[in-house]
Design a protein around this motif. Structure first.
Motif, mmCIF file in Angstrom:
data_model
loop_
_atom_site.group_PDB
_atom_site.id
_atom_site.type_symbol
_atom_site.label_atom_id
_atom_site.label_comp_id
_atom_site.label_asym_id
_atom_site.label_seq_id
_atom_site.Cartn_x
_atom_site.Cartn_y
_atom_site.Cartn_z
ATOM 1 N N LEU A 80 0.789 -1.348 -0.006
ATOM 2 C CA LEU A 80 -0.062 -0.065 -0.111
ATOM 3 C C LEU A 80 0.820 1.369 -0.061
ATOM 4 O O LEU A 80 1.943 1.239 0.727
ATOM 5 C CB LEU A 80 -0.940 -0.187 1.139
ATOM 6 C CG LEU A 80 -2.073 -0.958 1.283
ATOM 7 C CD1 LEU A 80 -2.716 -1.205 2.590
ATOM 8 C CD2 LEU A 80 -3.090 -0.452 0.058
ATOM 9 N N ALA A 81 0.561 2.258 -0.902
ATOM 10 C CA ALA A 81 1.283 3.311 -0.918
ATOM 11 C C ALA A 81 0.515 4.650 -0.345
ATOM 12 O O ALA A 81 -0.721 4.411 0.214
ATOM 13 C CB ALA A 81 1.575 3.704 -2.514
ATOM 14 N N ASP A 82 1.315 5.794 -0.161
ATOM 15 C CA ASP A 82 0.559 6.995 0.195
ATOM 16 C C ASP A 82 -0.775 7.252 -0.930
ATOM 17 O O ASP A 82 -0.716 6.997 -1.859
ATOM 18 C CB ASP A 82 1.598 8.133 0.015
ATOM 19 C CG ASP A 82 2.643 8.124 1.037
ATOM 20 O OD1 ASP A 82 2.487 7.389 2.241
ATOM 21 O OD2 ASP A 82 3.762 8.450 0.832
ATOM 22 N N VAL A 83 -1.694 8.124 -0.239
ATOM 23 C CA VAL A 83 -2.562 8.431 -1.472
ATOM 24 C C VAL A 83 -2.393 9.127 -2.404
ATOM 25 O O VAL A 83 -1.597 10.201 -2.158
ATOM 26 C CB VAL A 83 -3.841 8.973 -0.396
ATOM 27 C CG1 VAL A 83 -5.091 9.669 -0.975
ATOM 28 C CG2 VAL A 83 -4.473 8.158 0.784
ATOM 29 N N VAL A 84 -2.814 9.009 -3.489
ATOM 30 C CA VAL A 84 -2.662 9.816 -4.826
ATOM 31 C C VAL A 84 -3.897 10.110 -5.179
ATOM 32 O O VAL A 84 -4.964 9.571 -5.751
ATOM 33 C CB VAL A 84 -1.969 8.685 -5.901
ATOM 34 C CG1 VAL A 84 -1.660 9.484 -7.102
ATOM 35 C CG2 VAL A 84 -0.572 8.019 -5.276
ATOM 36 N N GLN A 85 -3.934 11.423 -5.350
ATOM 37 C CA GLN A 85 -5.013 12.062 -5.965
ATOM 38 C C GLN A 85 -6.303 11.813 -5.222
ATOM 39 O O GLN A 85 -7.425 11.675 -5.743
ATOM 40 C CB GLN A 85 -5.207 11.855 -7.487
ATOM 41 C CG GLN A 85 -3.987 12.284 -8.298
ATOM 42 C CD GLN A 85 -3.914 11.564 -9.645
ATOM 43 O OE1 GLN A 85 -5.100 11.008 -10.183
ATOM 44 N NE2 GLN A 85 -2.770 11.937 -10.500
ATOM 45 N N GLY A 86 -6.114 11.520 -3.779
ATOM 46 C CA GLY A 86 -7.387 11.344 -3.077
ATOM 47 C C GLY A 86 -7.736 9.806 -3.203
ATOM 48 O O GLY A 86 -8.738 9.447 -2.528
ATOM 49 N N HIS A 87 -6.986 8.926 -3.794
ATOM 50 C CA HIS A 87 -7.428 7.769 -4.069
ATOM 51 C C HIS A 87 -6.315 6.639 -3.306
ATOM 52 O O HIS A 87 -4.853 7.216 -3.392
ATOM 53 C CB HIS A 87 -7.452 7.419 -5.340
ATOM 54 C CG HIS A 87 -8.684 8.037 -6.195
ATOM 55 N ND1 HIS A 87 -10.022 7.619 -6.221
ATOM 56 C CD2 HIS A 87 -8.605 9.258 -6.701
ATOM 57 C CE1 HIS A 87 -10.523 8.193 -6.751
ATOM 58 N NE2 HIS A 87 -9.840 9.307 -7.200
ATOM 59 N N THR A 88 -6.690 5.730 -3.012
ATOM 60 C CA THR A 88 -5.738 4.357 -2.343
ATOM 61 C C THR A 88 -4.739 4.000 -3.651
ATOM 62 O O THR A 88 -5.407 3.702 -4.768
ATOM 63 C CB THR A 88 -6.556 3.633 -1.742
ATOM 64 O OG1 THR A 88 -7.266 3.725 -0.979
ATOM 65 C CG2 THR A 88 -5.619 2.386 -1.446
ATOM 66 N N ALA A 89 -3.395 3.879 -3.461
ATOM 67 C CA ALA A 89 -2.594 3.300 -4.464
ATOM 68 C C ALA A 89 -1.848 2.380 -3.795
ATOM 69 O O ALA A 89 -1.703 2.080 -2.816
ATOM 70 C CB ALA A 89 -1.763 4.570 -4.783
ATOM 71 N N ILE A 90 -1.172 1.630 -4.806
ATOM 72 C CA ILE A 90 -0.247 0.444 -4.522
ATOM 73 C C ILE A 90 1.241 0.851 -5.257
ATOM 74 O O ILE A 90 0.970 1.168 -6.260
ATOM 75 C CB ILE A 90 -0.742 -1.019 -4.573
ATOM 76 C CG1 ILE A 90 -0.960 -0.892 -6.216
ATOM 77 C CG2 ILE A 90 -1.802 -1.309 -3.688
ATOM 78 C CD1 ILE A 90 -1.565 -2.462 -6.385
ATOM 79 N N ASN A 91 2.286 0.227 -4.608
ATOM 80 C CA ASN A 91 3.630 0.412 -5.016
ATOM 81 C C ASN A 91 3.790 -1.039 -5.471
ATOM 82 O O ASN A 91 3.669 -2.040 -4.769
ATOM 83 C CB ASN A 91 4.478 0.796 -4.377
ATOM 84 C CG ASN A 91 4.532 2.239 -4.078
ATOM 85 O OD1 ASN A 91 4.182 3.114 -4.911
ATOM 86 N ND2 ASN A 91 5.065 2.714 -2.725
ATOM 87 N N ILE A 92 4.424 -1.086 -6.881
ATOM 88 C CA ILE A 92 4.446 -2.657 -7.452
ATOM 89 C C ILE A 92 5.912 -2.402 -7.812
ATOM 90 O O ILE A 92 6.426 -1.728 -8.517
ATOM 91 C CB ILE A 92 3.834 -2.947 -8.539
ATOM 92 C CG1 ILE A 92 2.235 -3.034 -8.262
ATOM 93 C CG2 ILE A 92 3.931 -4.355 -9.128
ATOM 94 C CD1 ILE A 92 1.197 -3.047 -9.341
ATOM 95 N N ARG A 93 6.677 -3.580 -7.383
ATOM 96 C CA ARG A 93 8.066 -3.915 -7.931
ATOM 97 C C ARG A 93 8.005 -5.210 -8.389
ATOM 98 O O ARG A 93 7.760 -6.278 -7.659
ATOM 99 C CB ARG A 93 9.064 -3.698 -6.775
ATOM 100 C CG ARG A 93 10.555 -3.786 -7.342
ATOM 101 C CD ARG A 93 11.599 -3.621 -6.206
ATOM 102 N NE ARG A 93 12.965 -3.496 -6.620
ATOM 103 C CZ ARG A 93 13.600 -4.894 -7.008
ATOM 104 N NH1 ARG A 93 12.971 -6.087 -6.783
ATOM 105 N NH2 ARG A 93 14.741 -4.827 -7.450
#
Length: 319
Positions: A164-177
């Motif tokens: 789980l990443a920081d909120v982006v543009q008011g939406h939940t985001a995920i980081n993928i590697r």
């Protein structure tokens, strides 16, 4: 009236430039810019990055273009950000929003999709890709509003980290590697992970951090390249043989080297090998690639004598 652009005097340049491709530029535009800065006669790249993707883009010049195909098979590593709850027509931020769903994602779900999408997968290539269908790129069909059937492809995700990443543009985001095999579409991986989480997703950022044995630590930006002198630009080039890291080395004496460069097989006490980099003894120089079967060194892609001489005359291009 605009003055005509000064004509650049081209010259033979041989080697590999690891470019950190900037955002918004196509791979071909980046290649042409670097080719102009180096005043190179011949250039090509080892696979493309989308305009919205950044990161490692190996550019091949001169004799290196003969081996660029080998690097297309290399494993790749990417870092991406995917916005959850919103699907787009292209799977990334360029497309139109086609669906929105609420997001209720737990750490346990993240751990489960990480496990589920690690290993061998079957992916359906996205319509917005350069993959060809009847001689035409899929994105051309997509722009015309036509969707064509695409056969699933076998790919492999060797390593995967989803968080789980920081909120982006008011939406939940995920980081993928992801470290993955050739032919893997990270946009599709992001979309599929979003579906598995029950909310859909699209990529908002994509960066290639490694391809084969090349990584970002050895890359140069176009901005830095522009600020350099010509000798400094040449010094950024890796030698042609950097494209052959997994090839065993065979060195030939002057007589055998000359015959090998003429395409003649040579016999010796060598074990069978699929990938061989062949060198001349004096002067020490890469002659080309080959494979060995039953004691025979069988030529593959060969450098020409002028190319070998030009490489020997530019020692500053070998870091």
């Amino acid at each position: 009236m605009r003055a005509p652009r000064a004509r650049v005097a081209r010259r033979p340049v041989h080697g590999v430039l690891l470019l950190d491709k900037p955002l918004g530029l196509s791979s071909n535009d980046a290649l042409q810019k670097a080719k102009w800065l180096l005043r190179a006669e011949k250039a090509g790249h080892t696979g493309t990055l989308d305009p919205l993707a950044t990161g490692v883009l190996p550019l091949c010049f001169g004799a290196a273009t003969k081996f660029s195909q080998l690097h297309l098979d290399a494993d790749k590593t990417y870092e991406a950000v995917a916005l959850l709850g919103i699907k787009t027509s292209t799977g990334d931020a360029e497309g139109e929003v086609i669906a929105q769903r609420p997001v209720n994602v737990t750490e346990a779900q993240i751990a489960e999709v990480t496990r589920r999408f690690t290993g061998r997968l079957r992916q359906v290539p996205p319509m917005h890709s350069a993959l060809k269908k009847d001689g035409k790129a899929l994105y051309e069909y997509a722009r015309a509003g036509i969707e064509v059937e695409r056969a699933p492809r076998d790919v492999e995700i060797f390593e995967l980290n989803v968080a789980l990443a920081d909120v982006v543009q008011g939406h939940t985001a995920i980081n993928i590697r992801a470290k993955c095999s050739k032919g893997t579409y990270i946009r599709t991986l992001g979309e599929d992970i979003g579906e598995a989480l029950g909310c859909g997703a699209h990529l908002t950022a994509l960066r290639r951090t490694a391809t084969g044995n090349f990584d970002l630590s050895r890359c140069v930006t176009l901005e830095a390249l522009e600020a350099m002198t010509e000798p400094e630009r040449l010094a950024c080039l890796l030698p042609v043989e950097s494209l052959l890291p997994d090839h065993i080395r065979v060195t030939l004496d002057a007589d055998d080297a000359g015959r090998f460069l003429s395409g003649v097989r040579r016999r010796g006490h060598w074990p069978d090998a699929e990938r061989v980099a062949v060198y001349g003894e004096a002067p020490h120089a890469l002659l080309g690639s080959a494979h060995i079967k039953a004691g025979e060194l069988i030529p593959g892609r060969l450098l020409s004598p002028p190319e070998i001489q030009q490489i020997l005359e530019y020692p500053e291009s070998k870091p």
